[in-house]
Write a protein that holds these residues in place. Structure first.
Motif, mmCIF file in Angstrom:
data_model
loop_
_atom_site.group_PDB
_atom_site.id
_atom_site.type_symbol
_atom_site.label_atom_id
_atom_site.label_comp_id
_atom_site.label_asym_id
_atom_site.label_seq_id
_atom_site.Cartn_x
_atom_site.Cartn_y
_atom_site.Cartn_z
ATOM 1 N N UNK A 32 1.154 -1.066 0.225
ATOM 2 C CA UNK A 32 0.195 -0.145 0.094
ATOM 3 C C UNK A 32 1.164 1.433 0.241
ATOM 4 N N UNK A 33 0.163 2.504 -1.173
ATOM 5 C CA UNK A 33 0.872 3.486 -0.661
ATOM 6 C C UNK A 33 -0.431 4.533 -0.372
ATOM 7 N N UNK A 34 -0.051 5.787 0.422
ATOM 8 C CA UNK A 34 -0.914 6.436 0.630
ATOM 9 C C UNK A 34 -0.841 8.030 1.033
ATOM 10 N N UNK A 35 -1.591 8.569 1.213
ATOM 11 C CA UNK A 35 -1.261 10.100 1.932
ATOM 12 C C UNK A 35 -2.385 10.407 3.487
ATOM 13 N N UNK A 91 -1.292 19.458 7.133
ATOM 14 C CA UNK A 91 -0.146 19.053 7.224
ATOM 15 C C UNK A 91 -0.630 17.466 6.517
ATOM 16 N N UNK A 92 0.257 17.504 5.268
ATOM 17 C CA UNK A 92 -0.017 15.895 4.533
ATOM 18 C C UNK A 92 1.143 15.227 5.013
ATOM 19 N N UNK A 93 1.526 14.309 4.929
ATOM 20 C CA UNK A 93 1.810 12.528 5.169
ATOM 21 C C UNK A 93 1.626 11.679 4.008
ATOM 22 N N UNK A 94 2.552 10.988 3.322
ATOM 23 C CA UNK A 94 2.384 10.063 2.526
ATOM 24 C C UNK A 94 3.232 8.873 3.451
ATOM 25 N N UNK A 95 2.598 7.720 3.086
ATOM 26 C CA UNK A 95 2.909 6.247 3.782
ATOM 27 C C UNK A 95 3.289 5.383 2.200
ATOM 28 N N UNK A 110 6.508 5.950 7.165
ATOM 29 C CA UNK A 110 6.642 7.401 6.933
ATOM 30 C C UNK A 110 7.360 8.515 6.547
ATOM 31 N N UNK A 111 6.588 9.319 5.423
ATOM 32 C CA UNK A 111 7.440 10.585 5.166
ATOM 33 C C UNK A 111 7.622 11.692 6.044
#
Length: 120
Positions: A32-35, A91-95, A110-111
């Motif tokens: 999975x990848x996401x925001x 604040x948006x985080x990618x993971x 997490x980014x």
């Protein structure tokens, strides 16, 4: 393994922004990848997810306005945000849920966050 997010900034209501996130390191497989996003004084919430096969899931608040995509060859995930509203400010985080060469298991990474401000 590192996730590096970019693309945040200040935009007027109704405008668009595109966020990008690149995963790097000894990555064997990404599931999975996401925001996610976190607004001031609120808990972090899911924005969008995408599987390795391209299946997507969105928060109701962004359906029809945001589009998540990924490039499996480059280990990147992007979030195209259109028709932005002041309530999208966060604040948006990618993971990513991935397996690297140091582990038999999938782990979540997490980014760093990138700030999106929607204001006139």
């Amino acid at each position: 393994v590192q996730l590096q997010a970019s693309g945040g900034g200040l935009v007027q209501p109704g405008g668009s922004l595109r966020l990008s996130c690149a995963a790097s390191g000894s990555i064997l497989s990404i599931n999975l990848m996401g925001w996610h996003r976190q607004a001031p004084g609120k808990q972090r919430e899911l924005v969008a997810l995408i599987t390795s096969g391209g299946r997507t899931n969105y928060a109701d608040s962004v359906k029809g306005r945001f589009t998540i995509s990924r490039d499996n060859a480059k280990n990147t995930v992007s979030l195209q945000m259109n028709s932005l509203k002041p309530e999208d400010t966060a604040v948006y985080y990618c993971n990513a849920v991935l397996r690297d060469s140091a582990s038999w298991y999938y782990n979540e990474y997490w980014g760093q966050g990138t700030l999106v401000t929607v204001s006139s």
